[in-house]
Design a protein around this motif. Structure first.
Motif, PDB file in Angstrom:
ATOM      1  N   TYR A  10       0.837  -1.195   0.000  1.00 34.27           N
ATOM      2  CA  TYR A  10       0.000   0.000   0.000  1.00 34.27           C
ATOM      3  C   TYR A  10       0.873   1.246   0.000  1.00 34.27           C
ATOM      4  N   GLU A  12       3.945   1.587  -0.918  1.00 35.75           N
ATOM      5  CA  GLU A  12       4.686   1.680  -2.181  1.00 35.75           C
ATOM      6  C   GLU A  12       3.782   2.172  -3.318  1.00 35.75           C
ATOM      7  N   ILE A  13       2.582   1.636  -3.406  1.00 29.98           N
ATOM      8  CA  ILE A  13       1.651   2.042  -4.463  1.00 29.98           C
ATOM      9  C   ILE A  13       1.286   3.515  -4.316  1.00 29.98           C
ATOM     10  N   ALA A  17       2.589   5.550  -7.498  1.00 30.75           N
ATOM     11  CA  ALA A  17       1.587   5.522  -8.568  1.00 30.75           C
ATOM     12  C   ALA A  17       1.249   6.927  -9.056  1.00 30.75           C
ATOM     13  N   TRP A  20      -4.295   6.455  -7.885  1.00 31.82           N
ATOM     14  CA  TRP A  20      -4.868   5.215  -7.355  1.00 31.82           C
ATOM     15  C   TRP A  20      -6.270   5.517  -6.851  1.00 31.82           C
TER      16      TRP A  20
END
Length: 74
Positions: A10, A12-13, A17, A20
């Motif tokens: 989570y 890292e995303i 990103a 998201w």
């Protein structure tokens, strides 16, 4: 996936990103329309909230219809 792995991914995303989104479908609606259609409904809701909007959505199951851009299975 372990809870620790979910937390790590989570973070890292969210940090890496371009965008998201998250969506959910209530249990009663899942019971009413079935899990397949509920998953598609949640996926459509999450994807349409993305900013910036994607050019293509890579889906791990079937196509997600109703999008303003292309989608396809992975």
């Amino acid at each position: 996936m372990t809870p620790a792995a979910r937390e790590r991914l989570y973070d890292e995303i969210v940090s890496c990103a371009a965008g998201w989104s998250l969506a959910r479908v209530e249990a009663g609606e899942i019971d009413r329309i079935n899990i397949h259609y509920a998953a598609l409904r949640a996926m459509l809701a999450a994807v349409t909230r993305l900013a910036p909007a994607p050019d293509f959505v890579l889906v791990d199951a079937s196509r997600c219809t109703g999008l303003a851009f292309h989608s396809g299975p992975s």
